[in-house]
Design an enzyme around this catalytic site. Structure first.
Site, PDB file in Angstrom:
ATOM      1  N   GLU A 108       0.832  -1.212   0.000  1.00 59.28           N
ATOM      2  CA  GLU A 108       0.000   0.000   0.000  1.00 59.28           C
ATOM      3  C   GLU A 108       0.862   1.256   0.000  1.00 59.28           C
ATOM      4  O   GLU A 108       0.516   2.253  -0.620  1.00 59.28           O
ATOM      5  CB  GLU A 108      -0.964  -0.009   1.190  1.00 59.28           C
ATOM      6  CG  GLU A 108      -2.077  -1.037   1.080  1.00 59.28           C
ATOM      7  CD  GLU A 108      -2.948  -0.852  -0.168  1.00 59.28           C
ATOM      8  OE1 GLU A 108      -3.023   0.271  -0.679  1.00 59.28           O
ATOM      9  OE2 GLU A 108      -3.533  -1.850  -0.641  1.00 59.28           O
ATOM     10  N   TYR A 122      -6.817   6.193   4.101  1.00 54.23           N
ATOM     11  CA  TYR A 122      -6.867   5.175   3.044  1.00 54.23           C
ATOM     12  C   TYR A 122      -6.018   3.950   3.415  1.00 54.23           C
ATOM     13  O   TYR A 122      -6.493   2.811   3.394  1.00 54.23           O
ATOM     14  CB  TYR A 122      -6.409   5.751   1.688  1.00 54.23           C
ATOM     15  CG  TYR A 122      -6.097   4.625   0.757  1.00 54.23           C
ATOM     16  CD1 TYR A 122      -7.131   3.908   0.152  1.00 54.23           C
ATOM     17  CD2 TYR A 122      -4.781   4.179   0.576  1.00 54.23           C
ATOM     18  CE1 TYR A 122      -6.865   2.800  -0.626  1.00 54.23           C
ATOM     19  CE2 TYR A 122      -4.513   3.073  -0.200  1.00 54.23           C
ATOM     20  CZ  TYR A 122      -5.556   2.387  -0.795  1.00 54.23           C
ATOM     21  OH  TYR A 122      -5.292   1.282  -1.544  1.00 54.23           O
ATOM     22  N   ASP A 153      -9.763   5.378  -2.738  1.00 54.32           N
ATOM     23  CA  ASP A 153      -8.587   5.892  -3.450  1.00 54.32           C
ATOM     24  C   ASP A 153      -9.074   6.406  -4.815  1.00 54.32           C
ATOM     25  O   ASP A 153     -10.297   6.492  -5.034  1.00 54.32           O
ATOM     26  CB  ASP A 153      -7.495   4.814  -3.584  1.00 54.32           C
ATOM     27  CG  ASP A 153      -7.882   3.720  -4.577  1.00 54.32           C
ATOM     28  OD1 ASP A 153      -9.089   3.629  -4.934  1.00 54.32           O
ATOM     29  OD2 ASP A 153      -6.995   2.966  -5.010  1.00 54.32           O
TER      30      ASP A 153
END
Ligand code: SF4
Length: 379
Positions: free
Chosen positions: A46, A129, A147
């Site tokens: 991520e 996020y 996102d």
């Protein structure tokens, strides 16, 4: 009877189970549903995927995990080694933040990635996020995520014809992302939304006829999917000009190059570069460079200009070859070093500095090894 949200998630998950891409941070397709990916792998992926495409990230992810296979190894790693493995991905604060997060996890969480969004958000560089992605994908927590891909899908499904970056719309999208989360498989659902945005509901030419949720899509029903989301107004990006002095000196057995480490804060913090100064718009003279370096150089030679664009600004690096007078490699104050060309790969360099080394190599080849010491005749 299934509600609309249930039907949406059922169709999307069925498509994801069938068609998802096999990526190194995911469990392989066909794995048991109760098997979740390694939380550390999710955290690293991520961090890398922010602002960066999957295809670019995959080789970086593999190399990074090869060097730092566990949170503990990353926590103990030298920051320069972490930056070197990140070299070329850009946005280097992500690498420094990831290492700092690993140190916090080792120190405060017994080496285990925290499971809750709240605790994840206390880690450096982890925002809403990333916390939602790690909590849902690694631990199946019912945490929403938004996102760029998810925002585009939601805007089209709900026919939101406003700039999705607007605060008001962001809040709306986060609410919608939470509302449509299914009762289970939240990580797979979030991944499937991102996957849909990446491979089907693409920014241009979305492939609506083959979309698993086209029956739920208001934009498709109205035939307006191509104009959603509203394009962002193009920003004017200022151009910043820099003079780069590639200072070369003849060492005892090879040419040496002078490099310096950037400050530990700001853009490209802690990385290395050739001597780089803001340009004043005038051609630099040997005297000016000598004053800056504290050592005499011959007249600098402009060998090219390297352009580099970032989201908010552009750079032009005017690259000068500077040769010291005689065999002159004086001790340099501050974080400066003389290194051989081949040693440069051991230092983290920003993308423009890598382009500058490539320019030097090309110049070297064109000039017949002028920037490298001549070898003796072949035997
Ligand atoms: Fe996107 Fe088209 Fe699917 Fe709607 S139908 S979600 S616009 S791909």
């Amino acid at each position: 009877m299934l509600s609309r949200a249930q039907d949406f998630s059922r169709r999307l998950l069925a498509w994801y189970d069938r068609d998802r891409r096999d990526l190194p941070w995911r469990v392989p397709p066909g794995s048991l549903r109760a098997v979740f990916p390694d939380p550390y792998h999710v955290l690293v992926s991520e961090a890398m995927l922010q602002q960066t495409q999957v295809a670019t990230v995959v080789p970086y992810f593999r190399r990074f995990l090869g060097a730092f296979p566990t949170i503990a190894t990353l926590a103990q790693a030298d920051e320069q080694d972490v930056l070197r493995l990140w070299q070329g991905l850009g946005y280097y604060s992500r690498a420094r933040n990831l290492r700092a997060a690993a140190q916090t996890i080792v120190r405060d969480h017994g080496g285990e990635v925290p499971k809750s969004v709240e605790k994840l958000r206390t880690l450096r560089g982890v925002g809403a996020y990333t916390a939602g992605a790690v909590a849902s994908i690694a631990f199946d927590c019912p945490a929403p995520i938004v996102d760029g891909n998810v925002a585009r899908v939601l805007c089209r499904v709900d026919r939101i014809e406003t700039e999705p970056k607007e605060n008001r719309i962001q809040q709306l999208l986060w609410r919608r992302a939470k509302e449509i989360l299914p009762g289970g498989r939240c990580g797979d659902f979030n991944s499937s939304m991102m996957e849909l945005g990446a491979v089907v509901c693409t920014p241009r030419n979305p492939r609506c006829p083959m979309c698993p949720v086209n029956a739920h899509c208001e934009a498709f029903a109205a035939g307006v999917q191509d104009r959603i989301p509203l394009p962002r107004k193009a920003k004017v990006r200022p151009l910043l000009e820099r003079d780069v002095f590639c200072v070369r000196s003849r060492g005892s057995s090879a040419y040496l190059w002078l490099i310096e480490q950037r400050a530990m804060t700001g853009r490209w913090a802690g990385m290395w570069q050739f001597i780089t100064l803001p340009s004043n718009g005038q051609t630099p003279t040997a005297q000016v460079i000598a004053r800056h370096l504290g050592t005499a150089v011959q007249a600098p030679r402009l060998i090219g200009t390297v352009q580099h664009g970032l989201t908010h600004r552009r750079y032009a690096f005017n690259v000068y070859l500077c040769v010291t007078r005689g065999r002159n490699t004086p001790e340099m104050p501050g974080p400066r070093k003389w290194v051989m060309r081949r040693q440069l790969s051991g230092y983290p360099l920003s993308r423009p500095q890598v382009k500058i080394t490539e320019l030097l190599d090309k110049y070297d080849a064109d000039a017949g090894s002028e920037t490298a010491p001549r070898r003796g005749p072949k035997r």
